[in-house]
Write a protein that holds these residues in place. Structure first.
Motif, PDB file in Angstrom:
ATOM      1  N   GLY A  73       0.793  -1.218   0.000  1.00 61.99           N
ATOM      2  CA  GLY A  73       0.000   0.000   0.000  1.00 61.99           C
ATOM      3  C   GLY A  73       0.826   1.270   0.000  1.00 61.99           C
ATOM      4  N   ALA A  74       0.138   2.395   0.161  1.00 66.21           N
ATOM      5  CA  ALA A  74       0.798   3.702   0.137  1.00 66.21           C
ATOM      6  C   ALA A  74       1.601   3.941   1.397  1.00 66.21           C
ATOM      7  CB  ALA A  74      -0.240   4.808  -0.048  1.00 66.21           C
ATOM      8  N   ALA A  75       1.057   3.566   2.561  1.00 62.12           N
ATOM      9  CA  ALA A  75       1.749   3.717   3.849  1.00 62.12           C
ATOM     10  C   ALA A  75       2.311   5.117   4.018  1.00 62.12           C
ATOM     11  CB  ALA A  75       2.858   2.685   3.982  1.00 62.12           C
ATOM     12  N   GLY A  79       6.656   9.793  -1.463  1.00 56.88           N
ATOM     13  CA  GLY A  79       8.000  10.190  -1.058  1.00 56.88           C
ATOM     14  C   GLY A  79       8.279  10.048   0.415  1.00 56.88           C
ATOM     15  N   ALA A  80       7.322   9.504   1.174  1.00 53.69           N
ATOM     16  CA  ALA A  80       7.492   9.398   2.620  1.00 53.69           C
ATOM     17  C   ALA A  80       8.557   8.370   2.965  1.00 53.69           C
ATOM     18  CB  ALA A  80       6.169   9.020   3.278  1.00 53.69           C
ATOM     19  N   ALA A  81       9.176   8.566   4.129  1.00 47.51           N
ATOM     20  CA  ALA A  81      10.117   7.582   4.662  1.00 47.51           C
ATOM     21  C   ALA A  81       9.394   6.739   5.704  1.00 47.51           C
ATOM     22  CB  ALA A  81      11.318   8.280   5.276  1.00 47.51           C
ATOM     23  N   ILE A  82       9.874   5.530   5.914  1.00 47.68           N
ATOM     24  CA  ILE A  82       9.255   4.602   6.860  1.00 47.68           C
ATOM     25  C   ILE A  82      10.297   4.170   7.871  1.00 47.68           C
ATOM     26  CG2 ILE A  82       8.126   2.351   7.134  1.00 47.68           C
ATOM     27  CD1 ILE A  82       6.980   2.670   4.352  1.00 47.68           C
ATOM     28  N   ASP A  83       9.900   4.112   9.125  1.00 48.75           N
ATOM     29  CA  ASP A  83      10.787   3.683  10.203  1.00 48.75           C
ATOM     30  C   ASP A  83      11.020   2.180  10.090  1.00 48.75           C
ATOM     31  OD1 ASP A  83      11.870   2.915  12.718  1.00 48.75           O
ATOM     32  OD2 ASP A  83      11.033   4.720  13.623  1.00 48.75           O
TER      33      ASP A  83
END
Length: 214
Positions: A73-75, A79-83
């Motif tokens: 998914g988009a989560a 351009g977002a970063a994910i921990d």
């Protein structure tokens, strides 16, 4: 091998089929458990068993949906970063049975969304390589800009999943993919979007999947 040509509508439909496949079993178990609970005259032992089944299946369905939210998914916004800590949590939740154990070695940091999606999808492919269960060791090296992934899956009859290297390259024997193969093909799409290469190796009962900047 022929290059796969898949339009966005077909890709979305096949990915939806894949997610539904992952959650339909625990959701069906919840329904069965509720039916047992509603039966009149059922003994307490059966109702207790049904309640335990409902609890276990609900946790499993929730874990698989949380995993799919990040892996497919988009989560977050574009351009977002994910921990990586969040990725570790959903990856460990994905393996709810006793057949497969996941270990995770990585410092907590934020990585570009597509790299985290790639890591999670590579873990799914690694699990397919040990169909009888075993251990999966995940190691993330480097930093936010130059991260590398090393996944080792060990188990009886370990193998490189059928056509996985070709599908990751975007190729298939007949140039098409179905709902069974879509996750591996999608992994290749994410790898190219993230600027990462993927290599497979098999040594005895150890499958190794390595990914580094292309």
């Amino acid at each position: 091998m022929a290059t796969v040509s898949l339009d966005s509508l077909d890709l979305a439909a096949l990915l939806c089929s894949r997610v539904c496949h992952d959650v339909i079993s625990p959701v069906g178990a919840i329904v069965n458990g509720l039916e047992v609970m509603e039966e009149e005259g059922g003994d307490e032992e059966m109702k207790t068993f049904a309640l335990d089944l409902i609890r276990k299946s609900a946790r499993q369905a929730s874990a698989r949906l949380q995993f799919a939210r990040i892996a497919f998914g988009a989560a977050g916004s574009a351009g977002a970063a994910i921990d990586l800590g969040d990725a570790e949590s959903v990856a460990k939740g994905f393996f709810t049975d006793d057949r497969t154990t996941l270990t995770w070695t990585a410092r907590r940091m934020l990585l570009p969304k597509n790299r985290v999606k790639l890591l999670l999808n590579l873990i799914v492919i690694a699990a397919q390589g040990i169909p009888r269960g075993g251990t999966i060791d995940v190691t993330v090296g480097g930093d936010e800009a130059t991260s590398t992934f090393m996944i080792k899956a060990q188990g009886r009859n370990a193998r490189i999943p059928t056509h996985a290297p070709a599908l990751v390259r975007g190729e298939a024997e007949d140039g098409t993919v179905d709902a069974h193969a879509i996750q591996t093909y999608y992994t290749g799409l994410v790898a190219r979007a993230a600027g990462m290469g993927v290599d497979f190796a098999l040594d005895g009962e150890t499958l190794t999947i390595a990914s580094a900047p292309a």
